[in-house]
Motif scaffolding. Structure first.
Motif, PDB file in Angstrom:
ATOM      1  N   THR A 114       0.818  -1.206   0.000  1.00 37.70           N
ATOM      2  CA  THR A 114       0.000   0.000   0.000  1.00 37.70           C
ATOM      3  C   THR A 114       0.860   1.268   0.000  1.00 37.70           C
ATOM      4  OG1 THR A 114      -0.147  -0.117   2.413  1.00 37.70           O
ATOM      5  CG2 THR A 114      -1.928  -1.138   1.155  1.00 37.70           C
ATOM      6  N   ASP A 116       1.022   3.719   1.935  1.00 39.94           N
ATOM      7  CA  ASP A 116       1.634   4.115   3.208  1.00 39.94           C
ATOM      8  C   ASP A 116       2.791   3.199   3.589  1.00 39.94           C
ATOM      9  OD1 ASP A 116       0.380   1.781   3.958  1.00 39.94           O
ATOM     10  OD2 ASP A 116      -1.055   2.732   5.310  1.00 39.94           O
ATOM     11  N   ARG A 117       3.069   2.180   2.716  1.00 40.93           N
ATOM     12  CA  ARG A 117       4.188   1.269   2.906  1.00 40.93           C
ATOM     13  C   ARG A 117       4.085   0.501   4.217  1.00 40.93           C
ATOM     14  NH1 ARG A 117       8.748   3.018  -0.172  1.00 40.93           N
ATOM     15  NH2 ARG A 117      10.181   2.453   1.514  1.00 40.93           N
ATOM     16  N   ALA A 118       2.867   0.343   4.703  1.00 41.48           N
ATOM     17  CA  ALA A 118       2.669  -0.316   5.985  1.00 41.48           C
ATOM     18  C   ALA A 118       2.011  -1.688   5.850  1.00 41.48           C
ATOM     19  CB  ALA A 118       1.816   0.553   6.904  1.00 41.48           C
ATOM     20  N   THR A 119       1.400  -1.961   4.692  1.00 39.66           N
ATOM     21  CA  THR A 119       0.608  -3.188   4.566  1.00 39.66           C
ATOM     22  C   THR A 119       0.862  -3.863   3.219  1.00 39.66           C
ATOM     23  OG1 THR A 119      -1.135  -2.163   5.913  1.00 39.66           O
ATOM     24  CG2 THR A 119      -1.724  -4.155   4.709  1.00 39.66           C
ATOM     25  N   LYS A 120       0.980  -5.180   3.274  1.00 37.26           N
ATOM     26  CA  LYS A 120       1.002  -5.983   2.051  1.00 37.26           C
ATOM     27  C   LYS A 120      -0.354  -6.683   1.969  1.00 37.26           C
ATOM     28  CE  LYS A 120       4.667  -8.291   0.728  1.00 37.26           C
ATOM     29  NZ  LYS A 120       5.746  -9.323   0.639  1.00 37.26           N
ATOM     30  N   GLU A 137      -4.637  -9.347   4.467  1.00 38.43           N
ATOM     31  CA  GLU A 137      -3.721  -8.232   4.743  1.00 38.43           C
ATOM     32  C   GLU A 137      -2.641  -8.651   5.742  1.00 38.43           C
ATOM     33  OE1 GLU A 137      -5.672  -4.661   5.876  1.00 38.43           O
ATOM     34  OE2 GLU A 137      -7.190  -4.770   4.289  1.00 38.43           O
ATOM     35  N   LYS A 139       0.738  -6.939   7.913  1.00 40.01           N
ATOM     36  CA  LYS A 139       1.394  -5.692   8.315  1.00 40.01           C
ATOM     37  C   LYS A 139       2.810  -5.942   8.829  1.00 40.01           C
ATOM     38  CE  LYS A 139      -2.911  -3.275   9.500  1.00 40.01           C
ATOM     39  NZ  LYS A 139      -2.818  -2.301   8.406  1.00 40.01           N
ATOM     40  N   ASP A 140       3.383  -7.044   8.362  1.00 43.95           N
ATOM     41  CA  ASP A 140       4.720  -7.399   8.846  1.00 43.95           C
ATOM     42  C   ASP A 140       5.776  -7.152   7.771  1.00 43.95           C
ATOM     43  OD1 ASP A 140       3.756  -9.326   7.186  1.00 43.95           O
ATOM     44  OD2 ASP A 140       4.446 -11.032   8.380  1.00 43.95           O
ATOM     45  N   LEU A 141       5.714  -6.015   7.100  1.00 44.96           N
ATOM     46  CA  LEU A 141       6.723  -5.684   6.096  1.00 44.96           C
ATOM     47  C   LEU A 141       8.093  -5.550   6.756  1.00 44.96           C
ATOM     48  CD1 LEU A 141       4.857  -3.049   3.897  1.00 44.96           C
ATOM     49  CD2 LEU A 141       5.192  -5.465   3.433  1.00 44.96           C
ATOM     50  N   ARG A 143      12.529  -4.787   6.042  1.00 43.32           N
ATOM     51  CA  ARG A 143      13.375  -3.870   5.280  1.00 43.32           C
ATOM     52  C   ARG A 143      13.625  -4.358   3.857  1.00 43.32           C
ATOM     53  NH1 ARG A 143      18.113  -2.080   9.641  1.00 43.32           N
ATOM     54  NH2 ARG A 143      16.702  -0.987  11.113  1.00 43.32           N
ATOM     55  N   LEU A 146      10.756  -3.323   1.570  1.00 41.97           N
ATOM     56  CA  LEU A 146      10.781  -1.895   1.247  1.00 41.97           C
ATOM     57  C   LEU A 146      11.959  -1.546   0.336  1.00 41.97           C
ATOM     58  CD1 LEU A 146       9.831  -0.421   4.743  1.00 41.97           C
ATOM     59  CD2 LEU A 146       8.356  -0.830   2.765  1.00 41.97           C
TER      60      LEU A 146
END
Length: 212
Positions: A114, A116-120, A137, A139-141, A143, A146
């Motif tokens: 997403t 906001d780079r917070a969710t895959k 969903e 939320k464990d992205l 480094r 990213l």
């Protein structure tokens, strides 16, 4: 005396004779009228036959699709795949990092990081890509996720199309990955009469190489 009587009787007789003669001459000039008109001949009109079919339908040979079309062989990402990506992004704006087509039922899976780079988000869609049927969903992205995202300059659709233009077939899957320290799109295309094609596309340059 006798002579006078004879004269008197002769006058009426002469008159009667004259009238009779006139009547006879009149009858001699008038004969019965004959009708010379020939009988009319009416020949029946001939009806022209037509070759047109009663139902008005035209016969045409059915169009036959090619075997390649029936098997889904293409030299670019199918329209349903592009639709699936757009449908998923309309709901979850961000960057697509994985696209997968289920070979059993033709459904699609789109993975998005997403904005906001917070969710895959993993989105399952129907075969024509127009409807989301399932969402998962995470939320464990980390480094690495990213870092790969930041490296992307060639998007997933361009990478898929580049591979399929060179190796036409049936699209299977594509995902963002890192190989030998280089961020790439890993693209797989299926073939019925040959081994599957697995290519790596550099996300910065678009250069391709086989995935050994």
């Amino acid at each position: 005396m006798t002579t006078r009587l004879t004269r008197i009787m002769t006058i009426p007789a002469a008159l009667a004779l004259a009238l009779s003669a006139a009547a006879c001459s009149s009858d001699d000039g008038a004969g019965p009228a004959q009708e010379n008109a020939a009988p009319e001949s009416s020949a029946p009109a001939e009806e022209q036959s037509t070759d047109a079919d009663d139902d008005g339908e035209e016969s045409a040979a059915p169009s036959e699709g090619t075997s390649a079309d029936a098997e889904g062989v293409s030299d670019a990402l199918p329209e349903a795949g592009r639709t699936a990506i757009q449908t998923a992004l309309d709901t979850y704006p961000g960057t697509v990092v994985e696209l997968d087509r289920d070979g059993r039922d033709g459904t699609w899976k789109v993975t998005i990081i997403t904005e906001d780079r917070a969710t895959k988000v993993k989105v399952r869609l129907n075969a024509d890509g127009t409807q989301i049927t399932e969402t998962d969903e995470h939320k464990d992205l980390d480094r690495d996720d990213l870092a790969e995202l930041d490296a992307v300059e060639v998007d997933i659709v361009d990478a898929i199309n580049a591979v399929m233009a060179k190796y036409p077939g049936v699209f299977d899957e594509a995902e963002l990955d890192t190989e030998d320290g280089v961020v790439v799109w890993q693209v797989e295309i299926n073939h019925d009469d040959a081994d599957d094609t697995e290519m790596l596309v550099d996300v910065k340059t678009g250069d391709m190489r086989a995935d050994d």
